[in-house]
Design a protein around this motif. Sequence first.
Motif, PDB file in Angstrom:
ATOM      1  N   TYR A  84     -12.057  -4.677  -2.093  1.00  0.00           N
ATOM      2  CA  TYR A  84     -10.973  -4.457  -1.129  1.00  0.00           C
ATOM      3  C   TYR A  84     -11.513  -4.346   0.293  1.00  0.00           C
ATOM      4  O   TYR A  84     -10.986  -4.965   1.210  1.00  0.00           O
ATOM      5  CB  TYR A  84     -10.197  -3.192  -1.504  1.00  0.00           C
ATOM      6  N   LEU A 104       0.089   0.285   1.678  1.00  0.00           N
ATOM      7  CA  LEU A 104       0.148  -0.642   0.555  1.00  0.00           C
ATOM      8  C   LEU A 104      -0.761  -0.180  -0.586  1.00  0.00           C
ATOM      9  O   LEU A 104      -0.358  -0.109  -1.721  1.00  0.00           O
ATOM     10  CB  LEU A 104      -0.281  -2.037   0.997  1.00  0.00           C
ATOM     11  N   VAL A 105      -2.005   0.099  -0.272  1.00  0.00           N
ATOM     12  CA  VAL A 105      -2.981   0.496  -1.284  1.00  0.00           C
ATOM     13  C   VAL A 105      -3.682   1.736  -0.776  1.00  0.00           C
ATOM     14  O   VAL A 105      -4.192   1.753   0.343  1.00  0.00           O
ATOM     15  CB  VAL A 105      -4.019  -0.621  -1.529  1.00  0.00           C
ATOM     16  N   ARG A 117      -2.368  -7.494   4.070  1.00  0.00           N
ATOM     17  CA  ARG A 117      -1.845  -6.853   5.277  1.00  0.00           C
ATOM     18  C   ARG A 117      -1.684  -7.815   6.432  1.00  0.00           C
ATOM     19  O   ARG A 117      -0.902  -7.570   7.331  1.00  0.00           O
ATOM     20  CB  ARG A 117      -2.776  -5.711   5.688  1.00  0.00           C
ATOM     21  N   CYS A 142       0.978  -9.062  -3.120  1.00  0.00           N
ATOM     22  CA  CYS A 142      -0.467  -9.236  -3.321  1.00  0.00           C
ATOM     23  C   CYS A 142      -1.298  -8.296  -2.436  1.00  0.00           C
ATOM     24  O   CYS A 142      -2.505  -8.491  -2.304  1.00  0.00           O
ATOM     25  CB  CYS A 142      -0.874 -10.678  -3.115  1.00  0.00           C
ATOM     26  N   TYR A 143      -0.664  -7.284  -1.862  1.00  0.00           N
ATOM     27  CA  TYR A 143      -1.342  -6.268  -1.050  1.00  0.00           C
ATOM     28  C   TYR A 143      -2.085  -6.857   0.143  1.00  0.00           C
ATOM     29  O   TYR A 143      -3.118  -6.346   0.554  1.00  0.00           O
ATOM     30  CB  TYR A 143      -2.315  -5.447  -1.903  1.00  0.00           C
ATOM     31  N   LEU A 156       3.413  -8.372   0.437  1.00  0.00           N
ATOM     32  CA  LEU A 156       3.489  -7.044  -0.185  1.00  0.00           C
ATOM     33  C   LEU A 156       3.078  -7.091  -1.649  1.00  0.00           C
ATOM     34  O   LEU A 156       2.388  -6.203  -2.137  1.00  0.00           O
ATOM     35  CB  LEU A 156       4.906  -6.477  -0.069  1.00  0.00           C
TER      36      LEU A 156
END
Length: 167
Positions: A57, A42-43, A111, A108-109, A106
């Motif tokens: 993060y 994702l990131v 998991r 807003c990232y 997805l």
Amino acid sequence: RESCDASTRLSPQLCKFLFALSCVNPFVAVLLNDYHSAPWPLVRLSKDTTPAFRMIYNGVFSFLRLKPRLLFVVGSCMRALQCSTSLSRLIDPGVGVGLGLNLAALVCYARWPAPLTLGWALSKAFWTFLGAVPPAGGHVPITVHLSDPREKAEQPQRRNPFLFGLL
């Protein structure tokens, strides 16, 4: 009140296909119990990522450090509760709801929602095989009445006789 007709909805087969696609990352993450092993990350934290973003993060959003298998089990436990109680008569979302949750995660990232949704989705057959059924004759002691708020405004309000008409 407007409702969606069948022409504005995705077909159940398309929902199932898109849900399966949205579960590729969580499936691999649950199998390996590691979010970083997902085939479509994702990131990506690279050398160009600012220290502030790394701190937010890695620190703030990962404070619980919930592993994918644990979230899968929590989703499965939620499904067991739904299958073995009267909640099955109230709460039984379709595959489109799971797809929507995975897509929102997805965007807003996030998991963690996808392994939880995957545990919910995959465990229904397991709990049914093990005999999880709602209690016979069980009902939910909640009365649900859907009404239009405009109807309520048009009805005259009744006064409480015990408060001598003060209200």
